[in-house]
Design a protein around this motif. Structure first.
Motif, PDB file in Angstrom:
ATOM      1  N   SER A  27       4.863  -0.716   0.444  1.00 25.45           N
ATOM      2  CA  SER A  27       4.812  -0.660  -1.272  1.00 25.45           C
ATOM      3  C   SER A  27       4.013  -1.707  -1.610  1.00 25.45           C
ATOM      4  O   SER A  27       3.617  -1.793  -2.770  1.00 25.45           O
ATOM      5  N   CYS A  30       0.510  -0.172  -1.821  1.00 25.59           N
ATOM      6  CA  CYS A  30       0.400   0.580  -2.928  1.00 25.59           C
ATOM      7  C   CYS A  30       0.332  -0.022  -4.223  1.00 25.59           C
ATOM      8  O   CYS A  30      -0.565   0.456  -4.844  1.00 25.59           O
ATOM      9  N   ARG A  33      -3.448  -0.870  -4.235  1.00 26.95           N
ATOM     10  CA  ARG A  33      -4.269   0.363  -4.519  1.00 26.95           C
ATOM     11  C   ARG A  33      -3.944   0.709  -6.069  1.00 26.95           C
ATOM     12  O   ARG A  33      -5.087   0.935  -6.516  1.00 26.95           O
ATOM     13  N   GLU A  34      -2.736   0.444  -6.522  1.00 29.26           N
ATOM     14  CA  GLU A  34      -2.693   0.865  -7.983  1.00 29.26           C
ATOM     15  C   GLU A  34      -3.379  -0.216  -8.956  1.00 29.26           C
ATOM     16  O   GLU A  34      -4.105   0.326  -9.994  1.00 29.26           O
ATOM     17  N   SER A  77      -3.563   8.994  -0.416  1.00 31.26           N
ATOM     18  CA  SER A  77      -2.736   7.877  -0.324  1.00 31.26           C
ATOM     19  C   SER A  77      -2.214   7.377  -1.657  1.00 31.26           C
ATOM     20  O   SER A  77      -0.846   7.003  -1.570  1.00 31.26           O
ATOM     21  N   CYS A  81       1.626   7.067  -2.550  1.00 30.07           N
ATOM     22  CA  CYS A  81       2.267   5.703  -3.266  1.00 30.07           C
ATOM     23  C   CYS A  81       3.330   6.194  -4.550  1.00 30.07           C
ATOM     24  O   CYS A  81       4.462   5.663  -4.640  1.00 30.07           O
ATOM     25  N   LYS A  84       6.304   7.646  -3.160  1.00 29.65           N
ATOM     26  CA  LYS A  84       7.151   6.799  -2.352  1.00 29.65           C
ATOM     27  C   LYS A  84       7.273   7.305  -0.800  1.00 29.65           C
ATOM     28  O   LYS A  84       8.298   7.091  -0.379  1.00 29.65           O
ATOM     29  N   TYR A  86       5.845   6.821   1.968  1.00 30.56           N
ATOM     30  CA  TYR A  86       4.623   5.981   2.561  1.00 30.56           C
ATOM     31  C   TYR A  86       4.130   6.391   4.093  1.00 30.56           C
ATOM     32  O   TYR A  86       3.060   6.054   4.328  1.00 30.56           O
TER      33      TYR A  86
END
Length: 90
Positions: A27, A30, A33-34, A77, A81, A84, A86
């Motif tokens: 998480s 992620c 990444r976001e 990816s 994310c 969810k 993963y």
């Protein structure tokens, strides 16, 4: 079997927190990444680590019957994310 309401055994706690820790780490990756995108050096290092040192250029095939094809690893990816999921593999 344990009685409802009793604490987990040492082994059960180990398994519980092992899962929680892995999900928490995924998480967190992620969120990075976001926030920073796939071009961020830390995100790229995580992607390389996941793929034995090389980020696959694409297209990417997945184990997801509802979405078996992604244009590149970044798209794959990001999908994991958002959904969810993963630990879905390529």
């Amino acid at each position: 079997a344990q009685q409802p309401g009793t604490p987990l055994s040492d082994q059960e706690y180990h398994q519980f927190f092992k899962f929680l820790r892995n999900t928490l780490l995924a998480s967190t990756a992620c969120h990075l990444r976001e926030l920073y995108g796939c071009k961020n050096s830390l995100v790229q290092r995580l992607d390389e680590y996941e793929n034995h040192g090389v980020i696959p250029p694409g297209p990417i095939c997945s184990e997801l019957p509802e979405n078996p094809f992604f244009h590149n690893f970044c798209t794959f990816s990001l999908y994991r994310c958002i959904m969810k999921k993963y630990f879905i593999k390529v």
